[in-house]
Design a protein around this motif. Structure first.
Motif, mmCIF file in Angstrom:
data_model
loop_
_atom_site.group_PDB
_atom_site.id
_atom_site.type_symbol
_atom_site.label_atom_id
_atom_site.label_comp_id
_atom_site.label_asym_id
_atom_site.label_seq_id
_atom_site.Cartn_x
_atom_site.Cartn_y
_atom_site.Cartn_z
ATOM 1 N N ILE A 141 0.830 -1.201 0.000
ATOM 2 C CA ILE A 141 0.000 0.000 0.000
ATOM 3 C C ILE A 141 0.866 1.254 0.000
ATOM 4 N N GLN A 142 1.903 1.262 0.840
ATOM 5 C CA GLN A 142 2.785 2.430 0.928
ATOM 6 C C GLN A 142 3.429 2.747 -0.429
ATOM 7 N N LEU A 143 3.813 1.713 -1.169
ATOM 8 C CA LEU A 143 4.480 1.904 -2.458
ATOM 9 C C LEU A 143 3.501 1.941 -3.631
ATOM 10 N N ASN A 144 2.216 1.852 -3.326
ATOM 11 C CA ASN A 144 1.168 1.927 -4.344
ATOM 12 C C ASN A 144 1.334 0.857 -5.418
ATOM 13 N N LEU A 145 1.661 -0.345 -4.994
ATOM 14 C CA LEU A 145 1.793 -1.483 -5.906
ATOM 15 C C LEU A 145 0.450 -2.179 -6.088
ATOM 16 N N ASP A 146 0.361 -3.019 -7.097
ATOM 17 C CA ASP A 146 -0.902 -3.698 -7.391
ATOM 18 C C ASP A 146 -1.174 -4.867 -6.463
ATOM 19 N N ARG A 147 -0.119 -5.543 -6.049
ATOM 20 C CA ARG A 147 -0.326 -6.809 -5.342
ATOM 21 C C ARG A 147 0.940 -7.253 -4.618
ATOM 22 N N LEU A 148 0.739 -8.220 -3.710
ATOM 23 C CA LEU A 148 1.824 -9.057 -3.200
ATOM 24 C C LEU A 148 1.618 -10.431 -3.809
ATOM 25 N N LEU A 149 2.705 -11.062 -4.228
ATOM 26 C CA LEU A 149 2.633 -12.336 -4.920
ATOM 27 C C LEU A 149 3.789 -13.212 -4.449
ATOM 28 N N GLY A 150 3.608 -14.497 -4.547
ATOM 29 C CA GLY A 150 4.701 -15.405 -4.222
ATOM 30 C C GLY A 150 4.286 -16.845 -4.411
ATOM 31 N N GLY A 151 5.255 -17.697 -4.604
ATOM 32 C CA GLY A 151 5.011 -19.127 -4.734
ATOM 33 C C GLY A 151 5.078 -19.801 -3.382
ATOM 34 N N GLY A 152 3.989 -20.429 -2.962
ATOM 35 C CA GLY A 152 3.962 -21.132 -1.682
ATOM 36 C C GLY A 152 4.142 -22.624 -1.878
ATOM 37 N N ARG A 153 4.939 -23.233 -1.037
ATOM 38 C CA ARG A 153 5.101 -24.683 -1.084
ATOM 39 C C ARG A 153 3.755 -25.373 -0.876
ATOM 40 N N MET A 154 3.645 -26.589 -1.377
ATOM 41 C CA MET A 154 2.470 -27.428 -1.164
ATOM 42 C C MET A 154 2.934 -28.747 -0.543
ATOM 43 N N PRO A 155 3.466 -28.704 0.678
ATOM 44 C CA PRO A 155 4.134 -29.892 1.229
ATOM 45 C C PRO A 155 3.220 -31.084 1.471
ATOM 46 N N GLY A 156 1.913 -30.848 1.487
ATOM 47 C CA GLY A 156 1.004 -31.978 1.647
ATOM 48 C C GLY A 156 0.692 -32.703 0.355
ATOM 49 N N TYR A 157 1.130 -32.164 -0.760
ATOM 50 C CA TYR A 157 0.741 -32.729 -2.045
ATOM 51 C C TYR A 157 1.271 -34.143 -2.256
ATOM 52 N N HIS A 158 2.467 -34.448 -1.745
ATOM 53 C CA HIS A 158 3.059 -35.759 -2.031
ATOM 54 C C HIS A 158 2.182 -36.916 -1.554
ATOM 55 N N VAL A 159 1.360 -36.662 -0.558
ATOM 56 C CA VAL A 159 0.477 -37.717 -0.037
ATOM 57 C C VAL A 159 -0.576 -38.094 -1.084
ATOM 58 N N TYR A 160 -0.948 -37.135 -1.929
ATOM 59 C CA TYR A 160 -2.031 -37.333 -2.897
ATOM 60 C C TYR A 160 -1.537 -37.367 -4.344
ATOM 61 N N ALA A 161 -0.234 -37.307 -4.545
ATOM 62 C CA ALA A 161 0.320 -37.139 -5.895
ATOM 63 C C ALA A 161 -0.058 -38.279 -6.833
ATOM 64 N N ALA A 162 -0.244 -39.470 -6.309
ATOM 65 C CA ALA A 162 -0.586 -40.609 -7.160
ATOM 66 C C ALA A 162 -2.028 -40.546 -7.653
ATOM 67 N N ASP A 163 -2.849 -39.742 -6.996
ATOM 68 C CA ASP A 163 -4.283 -39.738 -7.287
ATOM 69 C C ASP A 163 -4.797 -38.443 -7.904
ATOM 70 N N MET A 164 -3.994 -37.352 -7.847
ATOM 71 C CA MET A 164 -4.490 -36.085 -8.374
ATOM 72 C C MET A 164 -3.355 -35.200 -8.842
ATOM 73 N N THR A 165 -3.669 -34.281 -9.727
ATOM 74 C CA THR A 165 -2.691 -33.325 -10.217
ATOM 75 C C THR A 165 -2.463 -32.245 -9.158
ATOM 76 N N PRO A 166 -1.378 -31.489 -9.271
ATOM 77 C CA PRO A 166 -1.188 -30.366 -8.346
ATOM 78 C C PRO A 166 -2.346 -29.363 -8.410
ATOM 79 N N GLU A 167 -2.898 -29.171 -9.607
ATOM 80 C CA GLU A 167 -4.032 -28.257 -9.763
ATOM 81 C C GLU A 167 -5.248 -28.758 -8.995
ATOM 82 N N ASP A 168 -5.523 -30.058 -9.077
ATOM 83 C CA ASP A 168 -6.645 -30.633 -8.337
ATOM 84 C C ASP A 168 -6.423 -30.495 -6.836
ATOM 85 N N TYR A 169 -5.177 -30.731 -6.407
ATOM 86 C CA TYR A 169 -4.855 -30.621 -4.985
ATOM 87 C C TYR A 169 -5.088 -29.198 -4.491
#
Length: 222
Positions: A141-169
């Protein structure tokens, strides 16, 4: 403009004085120690912050170099840079952060991009990560930017990786059908999932993917 905010963190209902502030050169050894605690072996030592990276953070974009200090100890840190982002852009962590050196920080860009957030294990129930995230929202807000963005880990995905895509997860986590330690936390502090970034970072638990998570500046037109 400098950033410094004193507040109370709470540890088992006990108030503890804390401060969010910019980190500086005098903090470098302690910041590297935080990295060592957060990412112990077998995490590769060469991926911890080094002093050249930290020097770039405080020289190129001090507004994006924040830490929380409690009783004279650094409890956690968060680092960001400004990029020029267009919706739909794909990238890896190494590409967009310059492997943590932020040499392509773009002052005229439109997006505050999170490079790293780390909290020492002994301080992880005090809401420190949430407080640093809030400070970064204020920076947007102070710098009048559009957004904050970043890539967050998905550490729970490996449990479901055999059954669904990362997008589905990610879709199921966003719908509340699954809980992910990182993505669910980011949702709780106000960030929304935009999509999945493939080959983002070498991370077996996340299938080398990341959830692209956004917080839009509420004072800017959508």
């Amino acid at each position: 403009m400098s950033y410094r905010q004193e507040y109370f963190a709470f540890q088992d209902k006990q108030p503890v004085k804390a401060v969010v502030r910019r980190y500086m050169e005098k903090d470098f050894d302690r910041l590297i120690a935080v990295q060592k605690e957060c990412f112990p072996p077998p995490f590769p030592e060469e991926l911890w912050w080094n002093k050249e990276q930290l020097q770039n953070h405080v020289r190129l974009f001090p507004e994006g170099a924040l830490c929380v200090e409690i009783n004279g100890e650094i409890a956690g840190s968060m680092t960001a840079l400004i990029v020029d982002y267009q919706p739909g852009d794909t990238h890896s962590w190494e590409q967009i952060t310059d492997n943590g050196y932020i040499r392509h920080h773009t002052p005229a860009g439109n997006t505050l991009y999170v490079v790293d957030i780390s909290v020492r294990p002994s301080y992880r129930k005090l809401g420190i990560a949430k407080k640093m995230m809030q400070a970064m929202y204020e920076t947007v807000i102070q710098l009048n930017l559009d957004r904050l963005l970043g890539g967050g880990r998905m550490p729970g995905y490996h449990v479901y990786a055999a059954d669904m895509t990362p997008e589905d997860y990610l879709e199921q986590v966003a719908a509340g059908q699954l809980v992910d330690p990182v993505v669910t936390f980011l949702m709780r502090v106000g960030r929304l999932p935009v999509g999945v970034l493939h080959d983002y970072l070498q991370d077996e638990e996340s299938g080398n993917c990341a959830a692209l998570m956004e917080w839009k500046n509420p004072f800017k037109n959508s």
